[in-house]
Write a protein that holds these residues in place. Structure first.
Motif, PDB file in Angstrom:
ATOM      1  N   CYS A   1     -41.145 -14.428   3.456  1.00  0.00           N
ATOM      2  CA  CYS A   1     -41.792 -13.114   3.521  1.00  0.00           C
ATOM      3  C   CYS A   1     -43.287 -13.180   3.255  1.00  0.00           C
ATOM      4  O   CYS A   1     -44.023 -12.268   3.644  1.00  0.00           O
ATOM      5  N   ARG A   2     -43.759 -14.201   2.570  1.00  0.00           N
ATOM      6  CA  ARG A   2     -45.166 -14.451   2.234  1.00  0.00           C
ATOM      7  C   ARG A   2     -45.750 -13.418   1.273  1.00  0.00           C
ATOM      8  O   ARG A   2     -46.953 -13.381   1.038  1.00  0.00           O
ATOM      9  N   MET A   3     -44.921 -12.570   0.695  1.00  0.00           N
ATOM     10  CA  MET A   3     -45.424 -11.527  -0.192  1.00  0.00           C
ATOM     11  C   MET A   3     -46.011 -12.115  -1.481  1.00  0.00           C
ATOM     12  O   MET A   3     -46.894 -11.531  -2.104  1.00  0.00           O
ATOM     13  N   CYS A   4     -45.525 -13.270  -1.886  1.00  0.00           N
ATOM     14  CA  CYS A   4     -45.951 -13.864  -3.151  1.00  0.00           C
ATOM     15  C   CYS A   4     -47.103 -14.846  -2.995  1.00  0.00           C
ATOM     16  O   CYS A   4     -47.348 -15.670  -3.885  1.00  0.00           O
ATOM     17  N   VAL A   5     -47.853 -14.774  -1.887  1.00  0.00           N
ATOM     18  CA  VAL A   5     -48.922 -15.741  -1.646  1.00  0.00           C
ATOM     19  C   VAL A   5     -49.979 -15.691  -2.744  1.00  0.00           C
ATOM     20  O   VAL A   5     -50.260 -14.636  -3.317  1.00  0.00           O
ATOM     21  N   VAL A   6     -50.525 -16.861  -3.051  1.00  0.00           N
ATOM     22  CA  VAL A   6     -51.614 -16.989  -4.017  1.00  0.00           C
ATOM     23  C   VAL A   6     -52.703 -17.861  -3.394  1.00  0.00           C
ATOM     24  O   VAL A   6     -52.465 -18.570  -2.416  1.00  0.00           O
ATOM     25  N   GLU A   7     -53.875 -17.791  -3.985  1.00  0.00           N
ATOM     26  CA  GLU A   7     -55.014 -18.578  -3.494  1.00  0.00           C
ATOM     27  C   GLU A   7     -55.228 -19.771  -4.404  1.00  0.00           C
ATOM     28  O   GLU A   7     -55.250 -19.638  -5.635  1.00  0.00           O
ATOM     29  N   ILE A   8     -55.371 -20.952  -3.803  1.00  0.00           N
ATOM     30  CA  ILE A   8     -55.629 -22.178  -4.551  1.00  0.00           C
ATOM     31  C   ILE A   8     -56.981 -22.717  -4.110  1.00  0.00           C
ATOM     32  O   ILE A   8     -57.210 -22.934  -2.907  1.00  0.00           O
ATOM     33  N   GLU A   9     -57.874 -22.908  -5.064  1.00  0.00           N
ATOM     34  CA  GLU A   9     -59.214 -23.405  -4.737  1.00  0.00           C
ATOM     35  C   GLU A   9     -59.109 -24.772  -4.061  1.00  0.00           C
ATOM     36  O   GLU A   9     -58.378 -25.650  -4.506  1.00  0.00           O
ATOM     37  N   GLY A  10     -59.856 -24.893  -2.962  1.00  0.00           N
ATOM     38  CA  GLY A  10     -59.840 -26.136  -2.203  1.00  0.00           C
ATOM     39  C   GLY A  10     -58.946 -26.102  -0.991  1.00  0.00           C
ATOM     40  O   GLY A  10     -59.032 -26.974  -0.129  1.00  0.00           O
ATOM     41  N   LEU A  11     -58.044 -25.096  -0.917  1.00  0.00           N
ATOM     42  CA  LEU A  11     -57.176 -24.945   0.252  1.00  0.00           C
ATOM     43  C   LEU A  11     -57.692 -23.810   1.124  1.00  0.00           C
ATOM     44  O   LEU A  11     -58.090 -22.754   0.613  1.00  0.00           O
ATOM     45  N   SER A  12     -57.664 -24.017   2.416  1.00  0.00           N
ATOM     46  CA  SER A  12     -58.170 -22.987   3.341  1.00  0.00           C
ATOM     47  C   SER A  12     -57.170 -21.871   3.560  1.00  0.00           C
ATOM     48  O   SER A  12     -57.518 -20.792   4.036  1.00  0.00           O
ATOM     49  N   HIS A  13     -55.905 -22.102   3.219  1.00  0.00           N
ATOM     50  CA  HIS A  13     -54.856 -21.117   3.479  1.00  0.00           C
ATOM     51  C   HIS A  13     -54.195 -20.682   2.172  1.00  0.00           C
ATOM     52  O   HIS A  13     -54.236 -21.394   1.164  1.00  0.00           O
ATOM     53  N   LEU A  14     -53.604 -19.514   2.207  1.00  0.00           N
ATOM     54  CA  LEU A  14     -52.832 -19.034   1.070  1.00  0.00           C
ATOM     55  C   LEU A  14     -51.461 -19.691   1.078  1.00  0.00           C
ATOM     56  O   LEU A  14     -50.928 -20.026   2.142  1.00  0.00           O
ATOM     57  N   VAL A  15     -50.863 -19.873  -0.104  1.00  0.00           N
ATOM     58  CA  VAL A  15     -49.560 -20.546  -0.178  1.00  0.00           C
ATOM     59  C   VAL A  15     -48.558 -19.626  -0.884  1.00  0.00           C
ATOM     60  O   VAL A  15     -48.930 -18.861  -1.778  1.00  0.00           O
ATOM     61  N   PRO A  16     -47.286 -19.690  -0.487  1.00  0.00           N
ATOM     62  CA  PRO A  16     -46.262 -18.885  -1.166  1.00  0.00           C
ATOM     63  C   PRO A  16     -45.935 -19.470  -2.529  1.00  0.00           C
ATOM     64  O   PRO A  16     -45.573 -20.648  -2.647  1.00  0.00           O
ATOM     65  N   ALA A  17     -46.036 -18.660  -3.565  1.00  0.00           N
ATOM     66  CA  ALA A  17     -45.814 -19.143  -4.926  1.00  0.00           C
ATOM     67  C   ALA A  17     -44.367 -19.532  -5.176  1.00  0.00           C
ATOM     68  O   ALA A  17     -44.083 -20.381  -6.019  1.00  0.00           O
ATOM     69  N   CYS A  18     -43.432 -18.918  -4.450  1.00  0.00           N
ATOM     70  CA  CYS A  18     -42.007 -19.158  -4.722  1.00  0.00           C
ATOM     71  C   CYS A  18     -41.554 -20.547  -4.312  1.00  0.00           C
ATOM     72  O   CYS A  18     -40.592 -21.073  -4.865  1.00  0.00           O
ATOM     73  N   SER A  19     -42.239 -21.159  -3.330  1.00  0.00           N
ATOM     74  CA  SER A  19     -41.762 -22.444  -2.814  1.00  0.00           C
ATOM     75  C   SER A  19     -42.764 -23.579  -2.997  1.00  0.00           C
ATOM     76  O   SER A  19     -42.435 -24.735  -2.738  1.00  0.00           O
ATOM     77  N   HIS A  20     -43.973 -23.270  -3.414  1.00  0.00           N
ATOM     78  CA  HIS A  20     -45.008 -24.302  -3.565  1.00  0.00           C
ATOM     79  C   HIS A  20     -44.997 -24.832  -4.992  1.00  0.00           C
ATOM     80  O   HIS A  20     -45.088 -24.078  -5.954  1.00  0.00           O
ATOM     81  N   GLN A  21     -44.899 -26.143  -5.128  1.00  0.00           N
ATOM     82  CA  GLN A  21     -44.844 -26.754  -6.449  1.00  0.00           C
ATOM     83  C   GLN A  21     -46.241 -26.955  -7.032  1.00  0.00           C
ATOM     84  O   GLN A  21     -47.227 -27.112  -6.301  1.00  0.00           O
ATOM     85  N   VAL A  22     -46.326 -26.940  -8.353  1.00  0.00           N
ATOM     86  CA  VAL A  22     -47.614 -27.102  -9.031  1.00  0.00           C
ATOM     87  C   VAL A  22     -48.070 -28.558  -8.957  1.00  0.00           C
ATOM     88  O   VAL A  22     -47.257 -29.474  -8.903  1.00  0.00           O
ATOM     89  N   GLU A  23     -49.391 -28.724  -8.944  1.00  0.00           N
ATOM     90  CA  GLU A  23     -50.007 -30.044  -9.031  1.00  0.00           C
ATOM     91  C   GLU A  23     -51.145 -29.957 -10.032  1.00  0.00           C
ATOM     92  O   GLU A  23     -51.733 -28.891 -10.249  1.00  0.00           O
TER      93      GLU A  23
END
Length: 568
Positions: A46-68
């Protein structure tokens, strides 16, 4: 292994492999979701939970993206808020504008997101075409026009219930949620459990309401409306109206039901005691031969056996559900003994379950034991419609002996409770001695599968309580593949049993479930009569209307002919 990340300028510790959403939930940062279901693996669709990560050009879904470790995350930046708002606006472009009279008005997640993201106009337009509402199922109504394609319903139906009655159909912009051959829910694998309703964020899936029928019956002077309610109802109503779930809440509920217009109210737990007595007699007649014996009071489970695994039909208990038994007692004995003709009695059931609506449609000798079923959600609407203030009501005690039950009968609302009450009476009927201790801890709690081993007359009795139909399917496969040490199986299709049934409050969490479970266990601790075989009302029923458990008379009244139908 812990690593350090930055969230909204704050240093936060996270576990390697954790998703961003899991970390956000733990530190109390709320981001909206639509497709996410905590108990299932994320899809990020659904992409509703997207967040912005510095250094990435695109927004990522928080529910499926793992932390680094290097991450610097912004959860509510202007870019993120703009993206979320655009998603909601696109969803609204294909959504009907009927919020004022929608069933989920006030409890709709799409409505909440629109308010949260300050959506105040329709920026995107689309030629919305009304889609026919699926009313084929007697329990569940499906309105595809209100679907937002979050996929929660088909994931629950496939992964938690295990029947895949609904699924994604089509591709790309033509994708929709549909049924096999587009025939409607009543003509495919649907077991009518209502768990799809519990996770639907909009009114795409709702129960088939019976409130108009009930209101009409209560206004009809030629009818005698009575009501029976599940043991899960009092605590659920207390929760809904902010009352304390104590010993008075049962009688406050009786008072509220009397104010709505019902002439008499009955606790279904009396029929649960009868169910225990019948099933105990049936088991002892079969044991140690034809086992395992499957409980049959969950109509969604019974329908699953009928449709998918008819080879196990002989294992299913022939005893009717407590709802059907109580309806029969009311019409054929209780009210008739008071001089009221059965044809004038209108029996309404209040259940935490949507599949009970379908179960009530079955007839015996041309008559129905139950005339209408309303869910707990519908009862809440009825109370509010009639302007009843529960906080100001005086407790109304039971009017007759037919509202007396043992605490064993009340335990039917929680997974493992039916089996616990059953084992108490099986032990007594087999040995002549009470089970001591009467409490069976191995069958308690919110685990999806609970097993315990007992010995009765030096013989082993192994029993299993399982909730969530997919877990029951796995157990069936074990039995089919040769496991032969199980003697009784209790199945509830809904996860955690009736306390989480398809007719319960939308949006319930584990805290609510634990509170409802505790309310039932507290009753078991406080009641003097903890076993079905000591319910004094049963003696009158056996003497004047029925006979000894599993007798020919009881089979006629309390049991069903499995050669004709299973889901009756």
């Amino acid at each position: 292994m812990l690593l350090s990340i930055e969230i909204n300028g704050q240093q936060v510790s996270a576990k390697r492999g954790e998703t961003i959403l899991a970390v956000l939930n733990r530190i109390g940062v709320k981001v909206p979701t639509l497709c996410y279901l905590g108990s299932l693996s994320p899809t990020g669709s659904c992409r509703m939970c997207v967040v912005e990560i510095e250094g990435l050009s695109h927004l990522v879904p928080a529910c499926s993206h793992q932390v680094e470790e290097w991450m610097q995350i912004h959860t509510h930046s202007p870019r993120v808020l703009k993206a979320r708002k655009a998603i909601v606006e696109l969803l609204l472009a294909n959504h009907p504008d009927d919020c004022l009279y929608c069933d989920r008005n006030g409890t709709c997640e799409l409505q909440d997101l629109s308010e949260e993201l300050q959506v105040r106009e329709r920026r995107y337009t689309n030629s919305y075409k009304p889609i026919q509402v699926d009313k084929a199922c007697p329990s569940i109504q499906r309105d595809p026009g209100k679907c937002v394609l979050c996929g929660r319903c088909n994931r629950v139906c496939t992964e938690i219930i295990g029947v895949s009655a609904i699924d994604s159909v089509g591709r790309g912009s033509s994708t929709r949620i549909g049924t096999s051959y587009n025939r409607g829910l009543n003509f495919n694998a649907c077991v009518r459990c209502g768990q799809c309703i519990m996770v639907c964020p909009t009114a795409a899936l709702t129960e088939r309401t019976s409130l108009p029928q009930v209101l009409e019956a209560m206004a009809n002077p030629d009818l005698y409306p009575v009501v029976q309610f599940s043991p899960t109802v009092p605590s659920a109503i207390a929760e809904e109206f902010g009352l304390k779930s104590n010993k008075d809440i049962m009688n406050i509920l009786r008072s509220a039901l009397k104010k709505t217009g019902f002439r008499q109210s009955f606790d279904v737990s009396l029929a649960s005691d009868l169910t225990i007595m019948e099933e105990a007699a049936i088991f002892l007649e079969r044991w140690p031969g034809k086992t395992p014996l499957f409980t049959s009071c969950c109509p969604a489970w019974a329908r699953y056996i009928e449709v998918f695994r008819p080879e196990f039909a002989g294992n299913l208990s022939p005893v009717r559900s407590p709802q059907q038994i109580m309806g029969t007692l009311i019409k054929e004995y209780i009210t008739s003994s008071a001089g009221i003709k059965a044809g004038k009695v209108f029996v309404v059931s209040i259940m935490p379950c949507t599949s009970k609506k379908a179960e009530a449609e079955f007839e015996k000798n041309g008559t129905r034991a139950v005339d209408a079923v309303i869910t707990i959600r519908e009862l809440v609407r009825l109370i509010r419609l009639l302007g009843i203030d529960l906080a100001s009501l005086e407790p109304e005690p039971a009017e007759n002996a037919f509202s007396i039950s043992s605490s064993a009968g009340r335990l039917f609302g929680i997974s493992g409770g039916h089996l616990e009450g059953l084992m108490r009476s099986i032990h007594f009927m087999s040995t002549g001695q009470e089970l001591n201790p009467v409490r069976i801890n191995d069958l308690r709690g919110l685990k999806p599968r609970k097993e315990t081993r007992m010995r009765i007359n030096k013989l082993p009795v192994n029993v299993v309580a399982v909730n969530g139909l997919a877990n029951a399917i796995a157990l069936l496969d074990e039995i089919a593949n040769g496991r032969d040490d199980i003697h009784i199986v209790e199945v509830m299709a809904c996860p955690n049993g009736c306390i989480n049934g398809g007719g319960q409050k939308i949006g319930s969490d584990e805290k609510n479930l634990k509170a409802r479970m505790k309310a039932l266990y507290d009753v078991d601790e406080e009641e003097m009569v903890k076993v079905a075989h000591k319910n004094p009302t049963l003696n009158e029923l056996f003497d004047k209307f029925l006979s000894k458990p599993n007798s020919k008379r009881n089979q006629e009244v309390l049991q069903k002919d499995l050669s004709k139908t299973i889901s009756e």
